[in-house]
Design a protein around this motif. Structure first.
Motif, PDB file in Angstrom:
ATOM      1  N   LEU A   1      34.601  68.514  24.919  1.00  0.00           N
ATOM      2  CA  LEU A   1      35.935  68.123  25.350  1.00  0.00           C
ATOM      3  C   LEU A   1      35.972  67.867  26.844  1.00  0.00           C
ATOM      4  N   SER A   2      35.223  68.654  27.616  1.00  0.00           N
ATOM      5  CA  SER A   2      35.246  68.469  29.070  1.00  0.00           C
ATOM      6  C   SER A   2      34.669  67.114  29.459  1.00  0.00           C
ATOM      7  N   GLU A   3      33.612  66.679  28.784  1.00  0.00           N
ATOM      8  CA  GLU A   3      33.034  65.367  29.082  1.00  0.00           C
ATOM      9  C   GLU A   3      34.029  64.258  28.739  1.00  0.00           C
ATOM     10  N   ALA A   4      34.635  64.348  27.572  1.00  0.00           N
ATOM     11  CA  ALA A   4      35.590  63.318  27.163  1.00  0.00           C
ATOM     12  C   ALA A   4      36.845  63.338  28.033  1.00  0.00           C
ATOM     13  N   THR A   5      37.260  64.528  28.442  1.00  0.00           N
ATOM     14  CA  THR A   5      38.467  64.649  29.267  1.00  0.00           C
ATOM     15  C   THR A   5      38.311  63.930  30.596  1.00  0.00           C
ATOM     16  N   ALA A   6      37.160  64.081  31.222  1.00  0.00           N
ATOM     17  CA  ALA A   6      36.930  63.424  32.514  1.00  0.00           C
ATOM     18  C   ALA A   6      37.068  61.918  32.399  1.00  0.00           C
ATOM     19  N   VAL A   7      36.530  61.361  31.329  1.00  0.00           N
ATOM     20  CA  VAL A   7      36.610  59.913  31.132  1.00  0.00           C
ATOM     21  C   VAL A   7      38.033  59.493  30.774  1.00  0.00           C
ATOM     22  N   LEU A   8      38.691  60.292  29.929  1.00  0.00           N
ATOM     23  CA  LEU A   8      40.064  59.967  29.539  1.00  0.00           C
ATOM     24  C   LEU A   8      40.999  59.951  30.742  1.00  0.00           C
ATOM     25  N   LEU A   9      40.865  60.914  31.631  1.00  0.00           N
ATOM     26  CA  LEU A   9      41.725  60.963  32.814  1.00  0.00           C
ATOM     27  C   LEU A   9      41.533  59.736  33.692  1.00  0.00           C
ATOM     28  N   ASP A  10      40.288  59.315  33.843  1.00  0.00           N
ATOM     29  CA  ASP A  10      40.018  58.107  34.626  1.00  0.00           C
ATOM     30  C   ASP A  10      40.658  56.891  33.977  1.00  0.00           C
TER      31      ASP A  10
END
Length: 228
Positions: free
Chosen positions: A199-208
């Motif tokens: 989730l942390s990896e996907a979250t970083a991309v989603l926020l961008d």
């Protein structure tokens, strides 16, 4: 679009029951402000305990169906979002934008389209170039849904949002017809990319992606500070 980019406060709420997540949404959305420009926008990020939820179009799900699904070890909730039945659970990134569209564009159609673009751009950045929309709701990779979308708007303030499958156990979806669409399946970032996606990896991309597609400035804030 406004010339001044609106601010959106990111709240990482961790893992919550669906009821707790819904209560937090309601707390953030219920702001006593005189002007829309005073509304504080939030992007609530979390992971739910296993739960099946139904939107405003129930399509025949009965109390017997509810009992059957609860016996699997999941909760069950009827909601005021758009869409049909879906599953939320561990390994799925849930994002609930609590924003006042008058600070962006006062259009629910624009909002849904921009959410779709956010998820598609997230998938593209992670290495899935063929994620797209279809005539059915959500984001798809071929005939398998990778992200559910179900939103609610009241006086241009949004609640509910998206559920992006990162490393979700897809077996949970075998007990329902996801979003009421026969003959199609579900997938996840991990399945598509053939490696574990946290989730942390996907979250970083989603926020961008979110900051770019919504043309806003995102800022982090803890759940504890929001509630104080």
């Amino acid at each position: 679009m406004p010339t001044v980019q609106p601010f959106v406060t990111v709240v990482r709420a961790g893992r919550l029951s669906y009821a707790a997540g819904l209560k937090l949404q309601q707390e953030l959305a219920k702001q006593n402000v005189q002007q829309s420009s005073d509304f504080r926008n939030y992007l609530l990020l979390l992971e739910h305990d296993p739960v099946y939820t139904i939107g405003i179009r129930t399509k025949g799900y009965t109390a017997q169906d509810e009992d059957r699904l609860r016996k699997l070890g999941a909760d069950f909730h009827r909601t005021d979002r758009g869409g049909l039945i879906t599953f939320h659970g561990p390994g799925q990134l849930v994002a609930y934008p609590i924003i006042n569209l008058r600070q962006f564009k006062p259009s629910i159609r624009w909002y849904v389209t921009t959410l779709e673009r956010t998820v598609i751009e997230t998938c593209r950045q992670m290495g899935i170039p063929n994620a797209s929309t279809t005539q059915d709701t959500g984001i798809w990779v071929g005939d398998r849904k990778i992200c559910a979308i179900g939103v609610h708007g009241s006086r241009y303030v949004t609640t509910h949002g998206i559920g992006l499958n990162c490393s979700t156990d897809l077996k949970w979806f075998e007990h329902i017809v996801p979003c009421g669409i026969e003959g199609k399946g579900v997938t996840s970032l991990s399945e598509q990319l053939q490696r574990h996606i946290s989730l942390s990896e996907a979250t970083a991309v989603l926020l961008d992606s979110f900051s770019k597609t919504f043309e806003c400035l995102v800022q982090e804030q803890s759940k504890a500070r929001v509630q104080n």
